[in-house]
Design an enzyme around this catalytic site. Structure first.
Site, PDB file in Angstrom:
ATOM      1  N   GLN A 223       0.612  -1.851  -0.642  1.00  0.00           N
ATOM      2  CA  GLN A 223      -0.394   0.127   0.016  1.00  0.00           C
ATOM      3  C   GLN A 223       0.630   1.216   0.829  1.00  0.00           C
ATOM      4  O   GLN A 223       1.540   1.947   1.169  1.00  0.00           O
ATOM      5  CB  GLN A 223      -0.787  -0.439   1.410  1.00  0.00           C
TER       6      GLN A 223
ATOM      7  N   SER B 229       1.039   6.026   2.598  1.00  0.00           N
ATOM      8  CA  SER B 229       1.629   7.480   3.278  1.00  0.00           C
ATOM      9  C   SER B 229       2.321   8.112   3.162  1.00  0.00           C
ATOM     10  O   SER B 229       3.345   7.560   1.973  1.00  0.00           O
ATOM     11  CB  SER B 229       2.000   6.372   5.220  1.00  0.00           C
TER      12      SER B 229
ATOM     13  N   GLU C 281     -12.620  -9.367   4.624  1.00  0.00           N
ATOM     14  CA  GLU C 281     -12.685 -10.547   5.826  1.00  0.00           C
ATOM     15  C   GLU C 281     -12.522 -10.187   6.881  1.00  0.00           C
ATOM     16  O   GLU C 281     -11.979  -9.578   8.210  1.00  0.00           O
ATOM     17  CB  GLU C 281     -11.382 -11.628   6.030  1.00  0.00           C
TER      18      GLU C 281
ATOM     19  N   GLU D  78      -5.235   7.359  19.198  1.00  0.00           N
ATOM     20  CA  GLU D  78      -6.095   8.533  18.954  1.00  0.00           C
ATOM     21  C   GLU D  78      -6.743   8.713  18.341  1.00  0.00           C
ATOM     22  O   GLU D  78      -8.266   9.543  17.983  1.00  0.00           O
ATOM     23  CB  GLU D  78      -5.394   9.720  19.065  1.00  0.00           C
TER      24      GLU D  78
HETATM   25  C1  LIG Z   1       4.484  -0.853  11.349  1.00  0.00           C
HETATM   26  C2  LIG Z   1       3.404   0.126  10.257  1.00  0.00           C
HETATM   27  C3  LIG Z   1       3.353  -0.329   9.238  1.00  0.00           C
HETATM   28  C4  LIG Z   1       2.733   0.332   8.350  1.00  0.00           C
HETATM   29  N1  LIG Z   1       2.386  -0.209   6.534  1.00  0.00           N
HETATM   30  C5  LIG Z   1       1.877   0.860   6.134  1.00  0.00           C
HETATM   31  C6  LIG Z   1       1.647   0.699   4.726  1.00  0.00           C
HETATM   32  O1  LIG Z   1       1.725  -0.230   4.226  1.00  0.00           O
HETATM   33  N2  LIG Z   1       1.157   1.599   3.905  1.00  0.00           N
HETATM   34  C7  LIG Z   1       0.719   3.036   4.084  1.00  0.00           C
HETATM   35  O2  LIG Z   1       0.178   3.455   3.398  1.00  0.00           O
HETATM   36  N3  LIG Z   1       0.692   3.624   5.253  1.00  0.00           N
HETATM   37  C8  LIG Z   1       1.463   2.743   6.720  1.00  0.00           C
HETATM   38  N4  LIG Z   1       2.394   2.559   7.309  1.00  0.00           N
HETATM   39  C9  LIG Z   1       1.769   4.380   8.044  1.00  0.00           C
HETATM   40  C10 LIG Z   1       0.319   4.224   9.125  1.00  0.00           C
HETATM   41  O3  LIG Z   1      -0.218   4.157   8.025  1.00  0.00           O
HETATM   42  C11 LIG Z   1       0.410   6.137   9.906  1.00  0.00           C
HETATM   43  O4  LIG Z   1       2.134   5.532  10.657  1.00  0.00           O
HETATM   44  C12 LIG Z   1      -0.411   5.883  10.324  1.00  0.00           C
HETATM   45  O5  LIG Z   1      -1.387   7.003   9.635  1.00  0.00           O
HETATM   46  C13 LIG Z   1      -0.471   7.548  11.052  1.00  0.00           C
HETATM   47  O6  LIG Z   1       0.367   8.082  10.762  1.00  0.00           O
HETATM   48  P1  LIG Z   1       1.892   8.734  11.132  1.00  0.00           P
HETATM   49  O7  LIG Z   1       2.598   7.717  11.120  1.00  0.00           O
HETATM   50  O8  LIG Z   1       2.836   9.783  10.170  1.00  0.00           O
HETATM   51  O9  LIG Z   1       1.599   9.624  12.124  1.00  0.00           O
HETATM   52  P2  LIG Z   1       0.969  10.863  12.278  1.00  0.00           P
HETATM   53  O10 LIG Z   1      -0.348  11.857  11.261  1.00  0.00           O
HETATM   54  O11 LIG Z   1       2.057  12.042  12.270  1.00  0.00           O
HETATM   55  O12 LIG Z   1       1.018  11.124  13.691  1.00  0.00           O
HETATM   56  C14 LIG Z   1       1.686  11.027  15.484  1.00  0.00           C
HETATM   57  C15 LIG Z   1       0.931  10.824  16.260  1.00  0.00           C
HETATM   58  O13 LIG Z   1      -0.481  11.842  16.500  1.00  0.00           O
HETATM   59  C16 LIG Z   1      -1.232  11.432  16.967  1.00  0.00           C
HETATM   60  N5  LIG Z   1      -2.076  12.098  16.353  1.00  0.00           N
HETATM   61  C17 LIG Z   1      -2.191  12.294  14.806  1.00  0.00           C
HETATM   62  N6  LIG Z   1      -2.906  12.166  14.654  1.00  0.00           N
HETATM   63  C18 LIG Z   1      -4.317  13.026  15.726  1.00  0.00           C
HETATM   64  C19 LIG Z   1      -5.461  13.348  16.060  1.00  0.00           C
HETATM   65  N7  LIG Z   1      -6.711  13.758  14.853  1.00  0.00           N
HETATM   66  N8  LIG Z   1      -5.474  13.698  16.902  1.00  0.00           N
HETATM   67  C20 LIG Z   1      -4.787  13.479  18.127  1.00  0.00           C
HETATM   68  N9  LIG Z   1      -3.971  12.834  17.682  1.00  0.00           N
HETATM   69  C21 LIG Z   1      -2.716  12.777  16.328  1.00  0.00           C
HETATM   70  C22 LIG Z   1      -1.924  10.104  17.856  1.00  0.00           C
HETATM   71  O14 LIG Z   1      -0.535   9.657  18.533  1.00  0.00           O
HETATM   72  C23 LIG Z   1      -0.251   9.702  16.047  1.00  0.00           C
HETATM   73  O15 LIG Z   1      -0.138   8.183  16.509  1.00  0.00           O
HETATM   74  C24 LIG Z   1       2.670   2.133   8.582  1.00  0.00           C
HETATM   75  C25 LIG Z   1       3.090   2.402   9.653  1.00  0.00           C
HETATM   76  C26 LIG Z   1       3.386   1.141  10.913  1.00  0.00           C
HETATM   77  C27 LIG Z   1       3.580   1.970  11.685  1.00  0.00           C
END
Ligand SMILES: Cc1cc2nc3c(=O)[nH]c(=O)nc-3n(C[C@H](O)[C@H](O)[C@H](O)COP(=O)(O)OP(=O)(O)OC[C@H]3O[C@@H](n4cnc5c(N)ncnc54)[C@H](O)[C@@H]3O)c2cc1C
Lengths: 377, 398
Positions: B123, B126, B251, B382
Site C-alpha cells: 500500500q 502514507s 474478511e 487517538e
Molecule cells: C508498522 C507500520 C506499518 C505501516 N504500514 C503502512 C503501509 O503499508 N502503507 C502505508 O501507506 N502506511 C503504512 N503505515 C503508516 C501508518 O498508516 C501511519 O503511521 C499512520 O497513519 C499514522 O501516521 P503517522 O505515522 O504519520 O503519524 P502522525 O499522523 O504524524 O501522528 C503521530 C501521532 O500523533 C497523534 N495524532 C495524530 N493525529 C491525531 C489527531 N487527529 N488527534 C489526536 N492525536 C493525533 C497520534 O498519537 C499519532 O500516533 C505503517 C505504519 C507502521 C507503524
C-alpha cells in the site's frame, strides 16, 4: 404455554431504546428488554436525568416491584419464582443500581435463592419458618438481607440493608452453612460506621447468643451475591457515563462544547469501551449459571466456571468503576462537585458495591486460585 | 452448523500441518531469502487453491458458493494457533478494492495472479509529511491533458512524482495500490485517485527502512516521473477517496482472531511469571502482587474477548455499528500494549529467567516493541478514540 418470564414480557410497556442500548450492545432476549422497560416504568427512571435525592420510603413502594417478580428471579418455579434466571436478576440489579434504589437487592436475591433451595431439599416436611419467610419475600412483605459471618462466628461486618431488614441470612464459609435469623431480637445492628454510601443502609451485625437456625448453603448463593453487586455498580456507572456524555455535548467553553475537546472526548471514549467490556463480563457470568448440570462432575465443573466468571466480572467492575466515576466528576466540573447534582451518589455507591464483596482483592485471590497460580511453588 | 464448522476447522488444521510455512515473529513477514519467498508464495497459493482464502469472493473469480464468514474466523484462528505465515492484509484489501472498483479487464488480469501467489501487494498511502491526515497527501499524478503525449494519441495517462513511506512489503511486492493527487484545484478529498501499479515500473525506487524491532519490513518508495496509463486507474479518476474509505468488505470476521491472540499472549505472561526469578530465588508467580497484576490483566483480556465476540456476532448478522471496528481495535491493541508492559515489569523485577522461559522472554521483548505497530498503523489509537467519540457517543468533532 406461558413460562414465568412471559409474564414479564406482557408487563413491558415501553420500547427498549436509548443511549444505553448502544453503549452495551449485547444481545438481550425480548423478555429481558421487557423486564428492563417494566422496571424503568415502575421505578420512574428518566434515564437522562440523574436522581438527586435518595428515596427514603422505598419499603412502601416495594410490593409493586415484588409483583414484577423481583425477589424471585433465582427461586425455583415450584416455589413461585422463575427458576435460575440470573440474567434477569442481573438486569434488575443494573436498573436498581442506575436508579440508586435503596433495597438490598443483591442480598435479597441470594437469600431467596438459598432459602428456596433449602425448602426444596427439605420437601413437604419443610420448615414453616423458612416457608413462611419465602412467601413473605415473594409477596414483598418481608426483606431478608445477606451477609458473611466473621471468623468469630458471632458478628457479620457490612451487611447491606442490615439496619432495616426483617430477616438476615449469614454465610458461614467455614462450615458451608447459612445462619438464618428471622425472629425479633435475633441480632443487633451497628450502622454508625457505614455512612459513606448514603443510597443504602448498612450495618455490622452481632448475632444474639443462641439464636438463629442453620441451613445448608447452596453452591451459588455467594457467587450470586457478588455478581449482583457488580451488576449494581455497572448499571450506575453506565447511567453516570451516559449522563456525562450528554452533558459534555452541551456544556460550552471557549466557544464549543467541552465534549469537542480531545482531552475530554478521548477519555469518554476510553470509558465507553471499558464500560462495555465490564457489562459484557457481567452478562457473561450470568450466562454461566444457566446450564443445568446433569452429573456430580458437571456440577463441580460448572461451579468452577461460575466462580471464575464471577471473579472476572467482579474484579473488572470493582477495580474499574470507581476510577471511571471519579473521572466523570472531573469532567463535569464544579456542577458535578455539588451535592445536588447527584453524580457523587454513584461514586459512593460503586465504592460500597466493591466493599461489600471485599473486592477487588477477594476476586483477584479467587482468580489466582482458579487459574492455579497459588500452587506455583 | 456447529459440526460443519468443526469439520471445517479440522480440514484447515490438517492442511496447515501439511503445508504451513512457519512465521518468524509477530509482524515479521518479509522473506529472509529467496527460498523463503518461494515457500511463502507457494503457501499462499495453496491456501487459495484449497478454497480457504478468497472463498468469499464472487464465484466468478474463484469464490465458493458455500462460503460462510465464520470460515474466515476459523481459518485465521488456526493460522495463529499453528504459528504459520498469515495472509497479508494489503493483499486482501487490494483484492476487495479490485472486486469492488476494478474494471473487468483489471479483475481478469489481477485477481487470478493474487490467487496464484504470483502477486504480492503493498500500500502506497502514507508520505513523509502525511500520515493520520491522509487526505492531505501530496504525491502528484499529473494527467497528460488532451492530446498530449508522445504520439500514441490517447493522451490520458499520468506522470507520478512524489514520495511514499512506511510501505510494508514494498521491497518484495509485485504490485502497489497507490493514492495520488490528480487534481490539486478542488477540495482535498475530491482530487485524489487510486491506482494499481506494477512495482517494477521505471522511476520507482524502493529503500527498506530498519524498524526498531531490528527487522526491515516497511520501505520508502520514491516515484520519479513514473508513467501510468488509464488501465492503472482503479475506480474513477478523482474518485480515490471513495476507494480507500468504502469500508471494503474484507474478511471482517478475522477480527475475531484477536481473542485467540490475546489468550496466547496471556499464557505467555503466566509462563514468564513462572520463569522469572526474583533476587531471593523465588519465581515471580509465587507472589501475591504478581498474581494480583495477572488477575487484573486476565479480566481485561476477557473483557476484550467479549467485545470482539460481540463484534463478530454483529458482523455475522450484518448489523454492525460504525463504531464497532474502532472499539474492537482500540480495546485489542491497547490491552495488548498493557500486557507487554506488565511483561516488561516482570522482567525488570527479576534477576534471571529460567532456561524454560528464555524463548518466552525473547518473544516478549519483540512483542513489547511490536505492540506499538498495532496502536499506530491502521489508524492510531487517538484517531480511534475520535471515531468512537463521534460515532458512538455522538460528541462533536474535536
Ligand atoms: C508498522 C507500520 C506499518 C505501516 N504500514 C503502512 C503501509 O503499508 N502503507 C502505508 O501507506 N502506511 C503504512 N503505515 C503508516 C501508518 O498508516 C501511519 O503511521 C499512520 O497513519 C499514522 O501516521 P503517522 O505515522 O504519520 O503519524 P502522525 O499522523 O504524524 O501522528 C503521530 C501521532 O500523533 C497523534 N495524532 C495524530 N493525529 C491525531 C489527531 N487527529 N488527534 C489526536 N492525536 C493525533 C497520534 O498519537 C499519532 O500516533 C505503517 C505504519 C507502521 C507503524
Amino acid at each position: 404455554m406461558l413460562t414465568p418470564m412471559s409474564r414479564l414480557v406482557r408487563l413491558g410497556s415501553r420500547q427498549g431504546t436509548g443511549v444505553d442500548a448502544v453503549l452495551t450492545t449485547t444481545f438481550a432476549s425480548d423478555d429481558i428488554v421487557a423486564l428492563r422497560d417494566a422496571l424503568r416504568g415502575a421505578l420512574g427512571t428518566v434515564w437522562q436525568e440523574l436522581p438527586s435525592t435518595v428515596e427514603t420510603t422505598w419499603r412502601e413502594r416495594w410490593e409493586p416491584l415484588a409483583e414484577l417478580g423481583l425477589p424471585g428471579f433465582c427461586v425455583p418455579e415450584a416455589r413461585g419464582g422463575f427458576g435460575l434466571r440470573v440474567d434477569a436478576a442481573v438486569t434488575a440489579a443494573m436498573e436498581l443500581g442506575a436508579a440508586l434504589h435503596p433495597s438490598p437487592f443483591a442480598g435479597l436475591t441470594a437469600s431467596a435463592h438459598a432459602l428456596a433451595e433449602a425448602a426444596e431439599a427439605a420437601g413437604s416436611s419443610g420448615d414453616p419458618v423458612v416457608g413462611g419467610l419465602l412467601d413473605d419475600i415473594a409477596a414483598g412483605a418481608r426483606i431478608c438481607a445477606f451477609g458473611r459471618l466473621g471468623p468469630d462466628g458471632r458478628t457479620a461486618r457490612l451487611v447491606d440493608g442490615g439496619p432495616d431488614a426483617d430477616a438476615l441470612l449469614l454465610l458461614d464459609r467455614t462450615r458451608d452453612e447459612l445462619l438464618l435469623l428471622a425472629g425479633p431480637g435475633d441480632w443487633s445492628g451497628e450502622p454508625s460506621r457505614h455512612g459513606f454510601d448514603i443510597t443504602r443502609t448498612c450495618a455490622d451485625v452481632t448475632v444474639t447468643a443462641g439464636r438463629g437456625q442453620r441451613i445448608a448453603a447452596p453452591v451459588h448463593a455467594d457467587a450470586l451475591y457478588e455478581l449482583l453487586l457488580a451488576a449494581d455498580a455497572i448499571g450506575g456507572t453506565q447511567r453516570a457515563l451516559d449522563h456525562t456524555v450528554a452533558y459534555t455535548g452541551q456544556r460550552q467553553a471557549f466557544g464549543r462544547p467541552i465534549g469537542g475537546f480531545q482531552a475530554v472526548q478521548h477519555r469518554l471514549a476510553d470509558h465507553a469501551v471499558r464500560v462495555r467490556g465490564m457489562a459484557l463480563l457481567v452478562h457473561e457470568a450470568a450466562r454461566q449459571f444457566d446450564a443445568e448440570p446433569r452429573s456430580q462432575e458437571q456440577a463441580l465443573a460448572q461451579a468452577q466456571r461460575v466462580r471464575r466468571a464471577v471473579a472476572l466480572a467482579s474484579l473488572s467492575v470493582s477495580s474499574g468503576a470507581g476510577h471511571i466515576l471519579h473521572d466523570l466528576l472531573q469532567l463535569t466540573g464544579a456542577i458535578g462537585f455539588t451535592w445536588e447534582y447527584g453524580l457523587h451518589l454513584y461514586q459512593r455507591r460503586v465504592h460500597q458495591d466493591a466493599r461489600l464483596a471485599a473486592n477487588p482483592r477477594a476476586a483477584a485471590r479467587s482468580l489466582a486460585d482458579t487459574e492455579g497460580w497459588t500452587d506455583a511453588h | 452448523m456447529r459440526t460443519d464448522l468443526e469439520e471445517y476447522r479440522a480440514r484447515v488444521r490438517a492442511f496447515i500441518a501439511e503445508h504451513g510455512v512457519p512465521m518468524r515473529g509477530e509482524g515479521v513477514r518479509v522473506p529472509a531469502d529467496a527460498d523463503e519467498e518461494r515457500a511463502i508464495r507457494r503457501w499462499l497459493r495453496a491456501l487459495y487453491e484449497a478454497g480457504f482464502l478468497g472463498a468469499g469472493w464472487p464465484v466468478q473469480w474463484g469464490g465458493r458458493a458455500d462460503h460462510l464468514p465464520q470460515h474466515d474466523l476459523v481459518l485465521m484462528e488456526e493460522l495463529i494457533r499453528g504459528d504459520v505465515y498469515r495472509p497479508l492484509d494489503q493483499v486482501m484489501l487490494a483484492s476487495h478494492a479490485i472486486i469492488e472498483f476494478g474494471s473487468d479487464e483489471q479483475k481478469a488480469q489481477l485477481l487470478p495472479r493474487i490467487r496464484g501467489g504470483e502477486h504480492v501487494w503493498c500500500q502506497l498511502f502514507s508520505e513523509p509529511d502525511v500520515g493520520s491526515d491522509l487526505a492531505s497527501l501530496r504525491t502528484r499524478a499529473e494527467p497528460d491533458g488532451a492530446g498530449a503525449g508522445d504520439g500514441d494519441g490517447d493522451g490520458d495517462g499520468f506522470t507520478v512524482t512524489g514520495q511514499k513511506i512506511w510501505s510494508t512489503d514494498a521491497q518484495w511486492a509485485d504490485m502497489g495500490m497507490l493514492l495520488a493527487r490528480t487534481d490539486p484545484s478542488v477540495n482535498r478529498h475530491a482530487g485524489i485517485t487510486a491506482f494499481v501499479i506494477p512495482m517494477d515500473l521505471p522511476g520507482i525506487e524502493i529503500r527498506p527502512i530498519r524498524e526498531m524491532t531490528g527487522y526491515a519490513e516497511f520501505c520508502e518508495v520514491f516515484l520519479d516521473g513514473v508513467r501510468l496509463g488509464p488501465e492503472h486507474v482503479l475506480g474513477e479518476v478523482n474518485g480515490g477517496w471513495k476507494v480507500v474509505t468504502s469500508g471494503l468488505a474484507s474478511e471482517r470476521a478475522f477480527v475475531g482472531a484477536n481473542s485467540l491472540q490475546l489468550e496466547r499472549m496471556f499464557d505467555d505472561l503466566v509462563a514468564l511469571a513462572r520463569a522469572a526469578r526474583l533476587p531471593d530465588g523465588t519465581a515471580a508467580l509465587e507472589h501475591e502482587d504478581t498474581q494480583a497484576t495477572l488477575a487484573e490483566a486476565l479480566a481485561r483480556v476477557e473483557e476484550v474477548k467479549l467485545i470482539v465476540r460481540d463484534t463478530v456476532e454483529r458482523i455475522l448478522i450484518d448489523d454492525e455499528h460504525p463504531s464497532d471496528g474502532p472499539v474492537a481495535k482500540l480495546a485489542y491493541t491497547e490491552t495488548n500494549v498493557a500486557l507487554t508492559e506488565i511483561a516488561m515489569g516482570i522482567i525488570t523485577s527479576s534477576v534471571a529467567i529460567d532456561e524454560a522461559g528464555a524463548a518466552v522472554a525473547d518473544r516478549w521483548y519483540h512483542n513489547f516493541l511490536w505492540g506499538r505497530a498495532l496502536t499506530i498503523s491502521g489508524g492510531a489509537s487517538e484517531i480511534m478514540r475520535g471515531l468512537i467519540g463521534r460515532q458512538l457517543l455522538g460528541l462533536p468533532r474535536a
